[in-house]
Design an enzyme around this catalytic site. Sequence first.
Site, PDB file in Angstrom:
ATOM      1  N   HIS A  11      -1.184  -9.451  -6.094  1.00 32.55           N
ATOM      2  CA  HIS A  11      -0.136  -8.548  -6.573  1.00 32.55           C
ATOM      3  C   HIS A  11       1.129  -8.741  -5.758  1.00 32.55           C
ATOM      4  CE1 HIS A  11      -0.320  -5.675  -3.170  1.00 32.55           C
ATOM      5  NE2 HIS A  11      -1.631  -5.863  -3.194  1.00 32.55           N
TER       6      HIS A  11
ATOM      7  N   CYS B  52      -5.945  -7.687   0.007  1.00 27.59           N
ATOM      8  CA  CYS B  52      -5.351  -8.320  -1.169  1.00 27.59           C
ATOM      9  C   CYS B  52      -4.483  -9.508  -0.762  1.00 27.59           C
ATOM     10  CB  CYS B  52      -4.495  -7.313  -1.938  1.00 27.59           C
ATOM     11  SG  CYS B  52      -5.453  -6.059  -2.827  1.00 27.59           S
TER      12      CYS B  52
END
Length: 321
Positions: free
Chosen positions: A126, A139
């Site tokens: 992301h 992440c």
Amino acid sequence: MMRRLLPFAALALLIAPAAAAQQQRGPMTEPGAIERLKPGQFFWAPQIAPAGPVTMIVSLKTQRAYVYRNGVPIGVTTISSGKPGHTTPTGVFTILQKKVDHKSNLYNNAPMPYMQRLTWDGIALHAGALPGYPASHGCVRLPMAFAKLLYGVTSLGLTVVITNESLVPEVAPAASPVPSAPSDGHSNNAAFSWTPEVSPTGPVSIIVSGRDRRIVVLRNGKQIGSAPVMLDVPVANTEAFTLRAVDADGAHWMRLPLPDGSGKDGGELTADERTKGHVPDEFRQKLEGILAPGATMLVTRETLATSGTGSKLAVLVTDSK
């Protein structure tokens, strides 16, 4: 060393500055251009390969991610992966979910624009802050502009490989070994599993473990097959391949240069290299029956249970929450 990725150097790519959304054209004409990318910068050239299956390889060591389409590199970006205590897992993943405007379910509704989920327990690609070092909760953060561009060329089931140089040395033969591919057969009596009904459709990913002497087949991120593999030589380095075509001469696997500089340069897996690995005849026939361009194969010296750094090597992600 990143200079194994010199195919980029001959391409005219787009470069995005760290603090601006505006992109400016700049040819990659000199060695080291990728290494010199500053946090938030990236290169993007989708016109180099306008169509075909997409694969992404993330290097935790170099904090770079590489995007290939039809086996050709079309982009590279700086990233920020998991910080100590929240390390990003290594292994083979598939994109399970996509959402343009996503908020974290775990960390105070933190924004995760252009989220592409890799695991159901919170690991995703992301857009986010890139300070120049690992800083996320696990992440893989990308520059905002790159995350948007990547989102536009990916689909559910796409393969993402996350690598990290092993800290555990392994003895290899003096001669340079070659990767093993599941092409030649051996005893028809060797035990294997084959359950394609578990996931009838979707992208196929193959993982060959040198330490386990085992091959695992995933379709759409779910295991549909597993078998022992006999290797003529040890696996010295992790290597990744994408299937370009299948014809009368067999499967044409294209080698993807890994961002951490391990393995060989690009090029097709040779017939001689394919004969270095052996799987049960019946298993091989079943596997060949589902192969199609875009399939991905990862040959690793690591076990499928854990990576050489002690991190979880994620191979199967099947449960939804």
